[in-house]
Write a protein that holds these residues in place. Structure first.
Motif, PDB file in Angstrom:
ATOM      1  N   CYS A  31      78.149 -13.983  10.430  1.00  0.00           N
ATOM      2  CA  CYS A  31      77.044 -13.033  10.347  1.00  0.00           C
ATOM      3  C   CYS A  31      76.017 -13.447   9.298  1.00  0.00           C
ATOM      4  CB  CYS A  31      77.570 -11.644   9.988  1.00  0.00           C
ATOM      5  SG  CYS A  31      78.690 -10.975  11.229  1.00  0.00           S
ATOM      6  N   LEU A  32      74.824 -12.978   9.506  1.00  0.00           N
ATOM      7  CA  LEU A  32      73.726 -13.161   8.560  1.00  0.00           C
ATOM      8  C   LEU A  32      73.518 -11.817   7.854  1.00  0.00           C
ATOM      9  CD1 LEU A  32      70.421 -14.931   9.177  1.00  0.00           C
ATOM     10  CD2 LEU A  32      70.365 -12.535   8.519  1.00  0.00           C
ATOM     11  N   ASP A  33      73.258 -11.846   6.563  1.00  0.00           N
ATOM     12  CA  ASP A  33      73.037 -10.623   5.796  1.00  0.00           C
ATOM     13  C   ASP A  33      71.672 -10.646   5.124  1.00  0.00           C
ATOM     14  OD1 ASP A  33      76.051  -9.227   4.580  1.00  0.00           O
ATOM     15  OD2 ASP A  33      75.978 -10.762   6.103  1.00  0.00           O
ATOM     16  N   ILE A  34      71.061  -9.491   5.019  1.00  0.00           N
ATOM     17  CA  ILE A  34      69.961  -9.297   4.080  1.00  0.00           C
ATOM     18  C   ILE A  34      70.620  -8.650   2.875  1.00  0.00           C
ATOM     19  CG2 ILE A  34      67.818  -8.091   3.559  1.00  0.00           C
ATOM     20  CD1 ILE A  34      67.073  -8.265   6.487  1.00  0.00           C
ATOM     21  N   LEU A  35      70.637  -9.369   1.770  1.00  0.00           N
ATOM     22  CA  LEU A  35      71.344  -8.960   0.557  1.00  0.00           C
ATOM     23  C   LEU A  35      70.332  -8.540  -0.495  1.00  0.00           C
ATOM     24  CD1 LEU A  35      74.031  -8.806  -1.034  1.00  0.00           C
ATOM     25  CD2 LEU A  35      73.624 -11.180  -1.682  1.00  0.00           C
ATOM     26  N   LEU A  36      70.473  -7.318  -0.961  1.00  0.00           N
ATOM     27  CA  LEU A  36      69.529  -6.753  -1.916  1.00  0.00           C
ATOM     28  C   LEU A  36      70.269  -6.442  -3.206  1.00  0.00           C
ATOM     29  CD1 LEU A  36      68.115  -4.314   0.753  1.00  0.00           C
ATOM     30  CD2 LEU A  36      67.202  -6.554   0.175  1.00  0.00           C
ATOM     31  N   GLU A  37      70.037  -7.255  -4.216  1.00  0.00           N
ATOM     32  CA  GLU A  37      70.669  -7.044  -5.514  1.00  0.00           C
ATOM     33  C   GLU A  37      69.740  -6.170  -6.350  1.00  0.00           C
ATOM     34  OE1 GLU A  37      72.428  -9.471  -9.364  1.00  0.00           O
ATOM     35  OE2 GLU A  37      71.710 -10.597  -7.631  1.00  0.00           O
ATOM     36  N   LEU A  38      70.261  -5.042  -6.779  1.00  0.00           N
ATOM     37  CA  LEU A  38      69.446  -4.068  -7.505  1.00  0.00           C
ATOM     38  C   LEU A  38      69.890  -3.974  -8.963  1.00  0.00           C
ATOM     39  CD1 LEU A  38      69.546  -1.456  -4.647  1.00  0.00           C
ATOM     40  CD2 LEU A  38      67.592  -2.867  -5.294  1.00  0.00           C
ATOM     41  N   SER A  39      70.296  -5.094  -9.526  1.00  0.00           N
ATOM     42  CA  SER A  39      70.757  -5.141 -10.908  1.00  0.00           C
ATOM     43  C   SER A  39      69.574  -5.359 -11.846  1.00  0.00           C
ATOM     44  CB  SER A  39      71.796  -6.252 -11.053  1.00  0.00           C
ATOM     45  OG  SER A  39      72.830  -6.059 -10.113  1.00  0.00           O
ATOM     46  N   GLU A  40      69.851  -5.797 -13.057  1.00  0.00           N
ATOM     47  CA  GLU A  40      68.776  -6.030 -14.040  1.00  0.00           C
ATOM     48  C   GLU A  40      67.691  -6.954 -13.502  1.00  0.00           C
ATOM     49  OE1 GLU A  40      69.726  -7.238 -18.014  1.00  0.00           O
ATOM     50  OE2 GLU A  40      71.390  -5.823 -18.087  1.00  0.00           O
ATOM     51  N   ARG A  41      68.109  -7.983 -12.817  1.00  0.00           N
ATOM     52  CA  ARG A  41      67.165  -8.932 -12.203  1.00  0.00           C
ATOM     53  C   ARG A  41      67.276  -8.808 -10.687  1.00  0.00           C
ATOM     54  NH1 ARG A  41      67.975 -14.477 -15.607  1.00  0.00           N
ATOM     55  NH2 ARG A  41      66.770 -13.832 -17.409  1.00  0.00           N
TER      56      ARG A  41
ATOM     57  N   PHE B 175      64.466  -9.624  14.356  1.00  0.00           N
ATOM     58  CA  PHE B 175      63.819  -9.134  13.140  1.00  0.00           C
ATOM     59  C   PHE B 175      63.206 -10.262  12.322  1.00  0.00           C
ATOM     60  CE2 PHE B 175      67.016  -6.134  14.405  1.00  0.00           C
ATOM     61  CZ  PHE B 175      66.383  -4.911  14.279  1.00  0.00           C
ATOM     62  N   LEU B 176      63.877 -11.395  12.261  1.00  0.00           N
ATOM     63  CA  LEU B 176      63.410 -12.508  11.415  1.00  0.00           C
ATOM     64  C   LEU B 176      62.493 -13.462  12.149  1.00  0.00           C
ATOM     65  CD1 LEU B 176      66.720 -13.320   9.514  1.00  0.00           C
ATOM     66  CD2 LEU B 176      64.830 -11.818   8.807  1.00  0.00           C
ATOM     67  N   ARG B 177      62.639 -13.558  13.463  1.00  0.00           N
ATOM     68  CA  ARG B 177      61.757 -14.401  14.289  1.00  0.00           C
ATOM     69  C   ARG B 177      61.748 -15.866  13.862  1.00  0.00           C
ATOM     70  NH1 ARG B 177      60.709 -11.856  18.911  1.00  0.00           N
ATOM     71  NH2 ARG B 177      60.046  -9.737  18.544  1.00  0.00           N
ATOM     72  N   LEU B 178      62.927 -16.389  13.578  1.00  0.00           N
ATOM     73  CA  LEU B 178      63.053 -17.817  13.310  1.00  0.00           C
ATOM     74  C   LEU B 178      64.409 -18.260  13.815  1.00  0.00           C
ATOM     75  CD1 LEU B 178      65.035 -18.249  10.569  1.00  0.00           C
ATOM     76  CD2 LEU B 178      63.016 -17.329   9.500  1.00  0.00           C
ATOM     77  N   PRO B 179      64.574 -19.552  14.082  1.00  0.00           N
ATOM     78  CA  PRO B 179      65.877 -20.027  14.542  1.00  0.00           C
ATOM     79  C   PRO B 179      66.934 -19.776  13.457  1.00  0.00           C
ATOM     80  CG  PRO B 179      64.190 -21.679  14.949  1.00  0.00           C
ATOM     81  CD  PRO B 179      63.581 -20.621  14.066  1.00  0.00           C
ATOM     82  N   LEU B 180      67.931 -18.953  13.764  1.00  0.00           N
ATOM     83  CA  LEU B 180      68.918 -18.565  12.758  1.00  0.00           C
ATOM     84  C   LEU B 180      69.738 -19.740  12.259  1.00  0.00           C
ATOM     85  CD1 LEU B 180      70.134 -15.140  14.174  1.00  0.00           C
ATOM     86  CD2 LEU B 180      68.267 -15.634  12.576  1.00  0.00           C
ATOM     87  N   MET B 181      69.863 -20.788  13.084  1.00  0.00           N
ATOM     88  CA  MET B 181      70.625 -21.956  12.629  1.00  0.00           C
ATOM     89  C   MET B 181      69.955 -22.629  11.426  1.00  0.00           C
ATOM     90  SD  MET B 181      70.005 -24.307  15.938  1.00  0.00           S
ATOM     91  CE  MET B 181      69.524 -25.952  15.516  1.00  0.00           C
ATOM     92  N   GLU B 182      68.658 -22.397  11.224  1.00  0.00           N
ATOM     93  CA  GLU B 182      67.977 -22.936  10.041  1.00  0.00           C
ATOM     94  C   GLU B 182      68.508 -22.312   8.756  1.00  0.00           C
ATOM     95  OE1 GLU B 182      63.738 -22.595  10.329  1.00  0.00           O
ATOM     96  OE2 GLU B 182      63.638 -23.782  12.161  1.00  0.00           O
ATOM     97  N   LEU B 183      69.125 -21.129   8.870  1.00  0.00           N
ATOM     98  CA  LEU B 183      69.643 -20.437   7.694  1.00  0.00           C
ATOM     99  C   LEU B 183      71.141 -20.644   7.483  1.00  0.00           C
ATOM    100  CD1 LEU B 183      67.716 -17.082   8.145  1.00  0.00           C
ATOM    101  CD2 LEU B 183      67.269 -18.861   6.446  1.00  0.00           C
ATOM    102  N   THR B 184      71.809 -21.339   8.404  1.00  0.00           N
ATOM    103  CA  THR B 184      73.248 -21.561   8.269  1.00  0.00           C
ATOM    104  C   THR B 184      73.546 -22.240   6.934  1.00  0.00           C
ATOM    105  OG1 THR B 184      73.523 -21.709  10.650  1.00  0.00           O
ATOM    106  CG2 THR B 184      75.271 -22.681   9.304  1.00  0.00           C
ATOM    107  N   ASP B 185      74.497 -21.653   6.209  1.00  0.00           N
ATOM    108  CA  ASP B 185      74.908 -22.139   4.878  1.00  0.00           C
ATOM    109  C   ASP B 185      73.756 -22.134   3.871  1.00  0.00           C
ATOM    110  OD1 ASP B 185      77.615 -22.563   5.500  1.00  0.00           O
ATOM    111  OD2 ASP B 185      77.182 -24.556   6.301  1.00  0.00           O
ATOM    112  N   GLY B 186      72.740 -21.330   4.112  1.00  0.00           N
ATOM    113  CA  GLY B 186      71.593 -21.298   3.208  1.00  0.00           C
ATOM    114  C   GLY B 186      71.139 -19.881   2.906  1.00  0.00           C
ATOM    115  N   GLN B 187      70.140 -19.816   2.049  1.00  0.00           N
ATOM    116  CA  GLN B 187      69.547 -18.540   1.646  1.00  0.00           C
ATOM    117  C   GLN B 187      68.045 -18.722   1.528  1.00  0.00           C
ATOM    118  OE1 GLN B 187      71.263 -17.333  -2.069  1.00  0.00           O
ATOM    119  NE2 GLN B 187      73.353 -17.651  -1.360  1.00  0.00           N
ATOM    120  N   VAL B 188      67.321 -17.634   1.752  1.00  0.00           N
ATOM    121  CA  VAL B 188      65.876 -17.648   1.570  1.00  0.00           C
ATOM    122  C   VAL B 188      65.483 -16.288   1.002  1.00  0.00           C
ATOM    123  CG1 VAL B 188      65.378 -16.901   3.938  1.00  0.00           C
ATOM    124  CG2 VAL B 188      63.669 -18.173   2.673  1.00  0.00           C
TER     125      VAL B 188
END
Length: 146
Positions: free
Chosen positions: A39-49, A85-98
């Protein structure tokens, strides 16, 4: 540590597996391991930074550093469910983050402001759902390269 998962509404269920949240007030007693789930996640860290990022599907487990206090909310998409939702080839994000700002500059700013103001996980999950519903493609627009 508090971990919560919530199911999406019916309109988003074909795309979204769940919303999840993690709050930690004390340092973790063991390394935080993340296992690949396809799965792909949109991860939102709401900590100090605050950091808002899209995390692609992983092919191998990772140990992720987590400091405390920490507060996260996220959208976990079903395999292939993020594409409309993202409108890009999801394989471009495999093992990566943006950074979410790189994909949705205007929306990412709004998400950051509104999520920081929302109190508690339930309010943040509801807000994420409303924001995703606004981005929900019309029927027939979601075909494309996964």
């Amino acid at each position: 540590m508090r971990y919560v998962e919530v199911s999406p509404c019916a309109a988003l269920a074909p795309y979204v597996q769940c919303y999840w949240g993690l709050e930690m007030s004390a340092p973790p007693t063991a390394p935080h391991r993340v296992l690949p789930d396809g799965c792909l996640d949109i991860l939102l860290e709401l900590s100090e930074r605050p950091r808002f990022q899209v995390v692609g599907a992983m092919r191998r487990a990772e140990v992720v550093p987590v400091s405390s206090p920490a507060s996260f909310v996220a959208v976990r998409f079903r395999p292939g469910g993020a594409h409309p939702f993202l409108r890009l080839p999801l394989m471009e994000l495999t093992d990566g983050q943006v950074a979410l700002e790189d994909l949705w500059p205007v929306d990412a700013r709004e998400w950051r402001e509104r999520l920081e103001e929302a109190g508690g996980m339930a309010a943040r999950f509801a807000l994420l759902e409303r924001m995703l519903l606004r981005r929900l493609p019309e029927r027939g627009e979601d075909a494309g390269v996964l």
